[in-house]
Design an enzyme around this catalytic site. Structure first.
Site, PDB file in Angstrom:
ATOM      1  CB  VAL A  17     -10.563 -51.026  58.688  1.00 13.43           C
ATOM      2  CG1 VAL A  17      -9.880 -51.947  57.686  1.00 13.43           C
ATOM      3  CG2 VAL A  17     -12.054 -51.334  58.767  1.00 13.43           C
ATOM      4  CE  LYS A 107     -19.799 -49.081  52.724  1.00 18.49           C
ATOM      5  NZ  LYS A 107     -18.918 -49.344  53.795  1.00 18.49           N
ATOM      6  CE  LYS A 207     -21.040 -53.132  52.159  1.00 14.24           C
ATOM      7  NZ  LYS A 207     -21.618 -53.405  53.483  1.00 14.24           N
ATOM      8  N   GLY A 306     -16.567 -54.910  60.578  1.00 13.90           N
ATOM      9  CA  GLY A 306     -15.715 -55.024  61.763  1.00 13.90           C
ATOM     10  C   GLY A 306     -14.248 -54.896  61.382  1.00 13.90           C
TER      11      GLY A 306
END
Ligand code: HSE
Length: 430
Positions: A17, A107, A207, A306
């Site tokens: 990322v 998260k 999440k 991704g």
């Protein structure tokens, strides 16, 4: 008018990322500057492996000393894409203490310590944004926190883990078993070498905690989320689901109780009707279905993981936080004023699909039905298929509490005529 002093951004982590965030910051520099109102400058990049070649990043910006980087004192925004609890937590609080706002994709940390991090941000008058922490590129945090701030959200039902959705979709479309589908997910790079966080529902539970907290203006921590993984879903479960006009998804479900006095958050595999919009979410895609008083039903759909999709969410936050900095303001912080209690799983009310292996002889069906009745669980349909003195019995219930269903199953297991409970699956989305 464009301000000339650039906004200084430090990047903590330069993996899948982080490297995409750095790349887009460089390639879209002019657009980002125009949208923020000032140039956005990459001021430092903290990494673990300094020797790795990082295309497009000035080697002079690379450091292994993340603590010194966040303590510089001239940073406007720290982007945390390291993941995990420590050192991310300490680095974020140190960044606030030294004058920076924070954009995070973490998260696990937010689900565990969101309240403390929000408090630290508020204490120092800084922003904490984390759109990338839930469902990658899909705009979800900001719609819940801002666009729906005037509405009353009652339910959030989501496919928030791409790896498990890929596996379940493969099982559904090819008849493959769990292991075969997992092997394919691993070979294609969807599943990690150790897939536990995904397949056991830990990732989705983090999440769910974040989504429930924002949706219900209530603190919901990871520990409050009931979690069941999807490793025991079988090809036979999919066949049963098909017979009911359903498929099986790993769902994160955050609900306000019917009386509005409490909330629940849970992650588990569940049957959903093929007619439900979430049933058509294929492959590694994510989608979140939101039900609220005024808006009715909304669905958010897109790539949930991704490098590039997650970087998109990070950069959206970067622009928003950058604008706040220039305007001398901060965006919305934690909203937990409702402080609703989070009820245990036993109080969740839903429908159930139960497969039993039973003896095929007079009175067995009556015996089984009596157990359901004794526990206050009303049967909707029963289907039986017999073979050589044994039978498979599929019972679908009306809505009942998880505690009542648990008691029913415990009592069924004690019946001599019940050889085994082959599967129990909740039925959602009706
Ligand atoms: N491993 C997650 C998924 C992505 O498969 O969706 C990061 O949360």
């Amino acid at each position: 008018m464009m301000r000339t002093r650039p906004l200084k951004v430090a990047l903590l982590g330069c993996g899948v990322v982080g490297s995409e965030v750095a790349r887009i910051m460089t390639t879209h520099a002019d657009d980002l500057a125009a949208r923020v109102g000032a140039p956005v400058e990459l001021a430092g990049v903290a990494v673990r492996r300094p020797d790795k070649v990082r295309e497009g990043i000035d080697p002079a910006l690379i450091t292994t000393d993340a603590t010194a980087l966040v303590k510089r004192g001239d940073l406007d925004i720290v982007v945390e894409v390291i993941g995990g609890i420590e050192p991310a937590r300490t680095l974020i609080t140190t960044a606030f203490e030294h004058g920076a706002s924070v954009v995070s994709a973490n998260k696990a940390l937010l689900a565990q310590d969101g309240a403390a991090l929000h408090a630290a941000a508020e204490e120092h008058g800084k922003d904490l944004y984390y759109e990338a922490a839930v469902a990658g590129a899909i705009p979800l945090i900001r719609p819940l926190r801002e666009s729906l701030a005037g509405d009353k959200v009652n339910r959030v039902l989501g496919i928030v883990n791409g790896t498990t959705n890929f596996i379940l979709d493969k099982m559904d479309s090819t008849g493959a078993g769990y292991q075969e589908a997992l092997d394919e997910a691993t070979a294609l790079g969807y599943a990690e070498a150790d897939p536990t966080a995904d397949v056991e529902g830990f990732d989705a539970a983090a999440k769910a905690a974040i989504l429930a907290g924002i949706a219900f203006h209530t603190r919901v921590r990871l520990d409050d989320v009931h979690r069941e993984g999807m490793t025991e879903v079988t090809a036979a479960d999919f066949a049963s689901a098909r017979e009911m006009g359903c498929t099986i998804k790993l769902l994160a479900i955050c609900e306000r109780a019917e009386d509005g006095a409490s909330v629940t958050a849970r992650v588990h595999p569940a049957m959903i009707p093929l007619s439900h919009p979430l049933a058509s979410v294929r492959g590694a895609y994510n989608a979140v279905f939101v039900e609220s008083d005024a808006s009715g039903q909304l669905m958010f759909y897109g790539p949930g993981a991704g490098g590039s999709p997650t970087a998109s969410a990070v950069l959206g936050d970067l622009v928003a936080v950058g604008r706040n900095r220039l305007g001398g303001t901060t965006g919305p912080g934690e909203s937990a004023y409702a402080a609703l209690p989070v009820s245990p799983m036993g109080e969740v009310v839903t429908r159930y699909h139960i497969s039993l292996d039973v003896a095929d002889k007079p009175g067995v069906l009556a015996q089984v039905a009596t157990v359901f009745a004794e526990h206050g669980v009303s049967i909707d349909t029963v289907r039986q298929q017999g073979k050589d003195g044994e039978a498979s019995l599929v019972v679908v219930t009306h809505r009942a509490s998880d505690a009542a269903l648990g008691g029913t199953v415990e009592a069924l297991r004690k019946l001599d005529t019940v050889r085994g409970v082959a599967s129990i699956m909740r039925v959602e989305g009706e």
